[in-house]
Design a protein around this motif. Structure first.
Motif, mmCIF file in Angstrom:
data_model
loop_
_atom_site.group_PDB
_atom_site.id
_atom_site.type_symbol
_atom_site.label_atom_id
_atom_site.label_comp_id
_atom_site.label_asym_id
_atom_site.label_seq_id
_atom_site.Cartn_x
_atom_site.Cartn_y
_atom_site.Cartn_z
ATOM 1 N N MET A 76 0.675 -5.505 1.495
ATOM 2 C CA MET A 76 1.422 -4.413 2.124
ATOM 3 C C MET A 76 0.505 -3.552 2.976
ATOM 4 O O MET A 76 0.810 -3.226 4.137
ATOM 5 N N LEU A 77 -0.634 -3.164 2.427
ATOM 6 C CA LEU A 77 -1.536 -2.261 3.139
ATOM 7 C C LEU A 77 -2.109 -2.899 4.396
ATOM 8 O O LEU A 77 -2.474 -2.187 5.353
ATOM 9 N N ALA A 78 -2.177 -4.231 4.410
ATOM 10 C CA ALA A 78 -2.688 -4.919 5.598
ATOM 11 C C ALA A 78 -1.788 -4.695 6.812
ATOM 12 O O ALA A 78 -2.222 -4.880 7.959
ATOM 13 N N GLU A 79 -0.546 -4.269 6.573
ATOM 14 C CA GLU A 79 0.413 -4.052 7.660
ATOM 15 C C GLU A 79 0.530 -2.584 8.072
ATOM 16 O O GLU A 79 1.345 -2.241 8.917
ATOM 17 N N ILE A 80 -0.288 -1.713 7.482
ATOM 18 C CA ILE A 80 -0.172 -0.277 7.733
ATOM 19 C C ILE A 80 -1.337 0.197 8.603
ATOM 20 O O ILE A 80 -2.503 -0.035 8.271
ATOM 21 N N ALA A 81 -1.015 0.870 9.694
ATOM 22 C CA ALA A 81 -2.032 1.452 10.570
ATOM 23 C C ALA A 81 -2.013 2.971 10.420
ATOM 24 O O ALA A 81 -0.950 3.581 10.285
ATOM 25 N N VAL A 82 -3.196 3.564 10.464
ATOM 26 C CA VAL A 82 -3.298 5.023 10.342
ATOM 27 C C VAL A 82 -2.605 5.685 11.530
ATOM 28 O O VAL A 82 -2.767 5.257 12.680
ATOM 29 N N ILE B 34 0.907 3.233 0.338
ATOM 30 C CA ILE B 34 1.313 3.055 1.734
ATOM 31 C C ILE B 34 1.349 4.397 2.449
ATOM 32 O O ILE B 34 0.837 4.548 3.568
ATOM 33 N N VAL B 35 1.972 5.402 1.835
ATOM 34 C CA VAL B 35 2.039 6.733 2.446
ATOM 35 C C VAL B 35 0.632 7.286 2.663
ATOM 36 O O VAL B 35 0.342 7.897 3.710
ATOM 37 N N ASN B 36 -0.258 7.073 1.699
ATOM 38 C CA ASN B 36 -1.646 7.509 1.867
ATOM 39 C C ASN B 36 -2.316 6.779 3.022
ATOM 40 O O ASN B 36 -3.047 7.383 3.821
ATOM 41 N N ALA B 37 -2.099 5.456 3.104
ATOM 42 C CA ALA B 37 -2.753 4.660 4.143
ATOM 43 C C ALA B 37 -2.337 5.110 5.536
ATOM 44 O O ALA B 37 -3.155 5.123 6.464
ATOM 45 N N TYR B 38 -1.084 5.476 5.721
ATOM 46 C CA TYR B 38 -0.631 5.989 7.011
ATOM 47 C C TYR B 38 -1.416 7.231 7.416
ATOM 48 O O TYR B 38 -1.576 7.531 8.596
#
Length: 396
Positions: free
Chosen positions: A13-19, A307-311
């Motif tokens: 999941m995190l691999a698909e999240i960009a800051v 996910i919310v943190n990764a954003y």
């Protein structure tokens, strides 16, 4: 993609999240936001040597003795002259140390006699806060990726910052599905229940720095679910319910109609096996959570929170701690199990007691819990006193 281990599912999941991009906001509005840049001091704090107590400022070399009072130094209104031999200045906590002084005698240890004050012997530096004693100009105060809380805000404020750069808040659209779901204050039908999942998850998202966008519950109709997904303008869509493969579980089919490309089909976790994650044809991310509240809440902690943190550029790994079991635990099955539990603190140690009833529909048990206890797949029975891994929950 099917029945991925928890850590592998989270990584996919995190691999698909960009800051998200940075934006500058007034310091007073930065609480809960994640810094997009380092914060450095622009000057010394305090910018001058200051008194740590109410009392008298003088030269330590002139003590003990009776000193002539020549003025006063208060916070924000320092003594402008220079103090010479045999002289003293009345001074208050936080006030600048006058030129020529190097020591403070607290008022309880001094005796005023008209225009003189009698003081005992003190050494240079006595009750003096040196310039830069808190931090020096150029010192690194806060680091990119840290979340602003009241204490960090205070530190930034003391450095003279009026605004800071923080990452944009991720917009998270929340959609619940199911004919059985109604929102208060509507009167539920005979076979309906109040929506307890979305209100709680919305509060979680806001507490994690995201922006929760709630939609009305969607009926079990494929076209209605497709339209709800299409209308969600967000960085991430989170559905609650309809994530499984039953006749009335329509979220996956609706998402596939919008070009869903799955990254996680299901997770080897208990509760929460039907959890899935993918990317819609237009690039929006979609996290599907189970409808049972405990399942949804556990998986929100496992996946939505990171996910919310990764954003926002914040650390995305759940922050677990070690604790000792307060009671025996049976062997675990083939899926990783996160049990709702209660922490206790005594004599410098942390103990954890899982609740007996872990049914995934019980909101009341979650309300009592302040931790999730992790049991790995196939874990053997464990006796009281055994060290285990727990995830503390944010509870007052």
């Amino acid at each position: 993609m099917k029945l991925l281990p928890v850590d592998d599912a989270r990584a996919a999941m995190l691999a698909e999240i960009a800051v998200l991009p940075a934006q500058r906001v007034p310091l007073a509005r930065s609480i809960g936001r994640v810094l997009a840049e380092d914060v450095a001091a622009v000057r010394d704090q305090p910018p001058f040597a200051a008194s740590a107590m109410d009392g008298w400022a003088m030269r330590g070399a002139d003590t003990p003795g009776a000193l002539r009072i020549v003025g006063e130094s208060a916070a924000g209104h320092g003594y402008e002259g220079s103090v010479g031999a045999g002289e003293a200045v009345r001074i208050f906590t936080g006030a600048a140390l006058p030129d020529g002084c190097d020591a403070i005698v607290i008022q309880e240890d001094a005796q005023r006699e008209g225009d003189t004050v009698r003081v005992p012997r003190v050494a240079a530096g006595h009750y003096v806060r040196p310039a830069g004693g808190d931090f020096k100009a150029g010192a690194a105060l806060l680091a990119r990726g840290q979340r602003v809380d009241p204490w960090r805000l205070s530190l930034a404020a003391s450095a003279g910052l009026a605004e800071v750069a923080v990452h944009a808040r991720p917009r998270v659209a929340l959609i619940s599905t199911g004919e059985e779901i109604v929102e208060a204050p509507a009167t539920p039908g005979r076979y309906q229940i109040y929506d307890s999942g979305v209100p709680a998850i919305a509060a979680m998202i806001e507490g994690w720095g995201g922006l929760a966008l709630r939609a009305r519950p969607v009926r079990d109709d494929l076209d209605a679910v497709i339209e709800a997904l299409r209308a969600a303008e967000a960085d991430l869509i989170v559905t609650v319910g309809g994530a499984s493969v039953g006749d009335h579980d329509l979220v996956r089919a609706a998402a596939q109609a919008l070009g869903l490309s799955l990254r996680v089909e299901s997770v080897a976790v208990r509760p929460g096996k039907p959890t899935f994650f993918g990317v819609l044809g237009d690039g929006r991310r979609l996290l599907g959570l189970p409808g049972n509240p405990a399942s949804a809440f556990v998986c929100a902690e496992m996946f939505l929170h990171p996910i919310v943190n990764a954003y926002q550029g914040a650390p995305s790994a759940p922050a677990t701690i070690a604790a000792r079991l307060a009671s025996d635990l049976a062997a675990n099955g083939p899926r990783e199990h996160w049990l709702r539990a209660k922490l206790s603190y005594a004599d410098g140690s942390v103990t954890v007691r899982p609740y007996g009833d872990q049914d995934s529909s019980l909101v009341s048990v979650f309300a009592l819990s302040d931790a999730l206890l992790r049991r790995l797949p196939g874990a053997e029975a464990a006796s009281a006193g055994t060290a285990v891994e727990v995830l503390p929950l944010a509870r007052a």
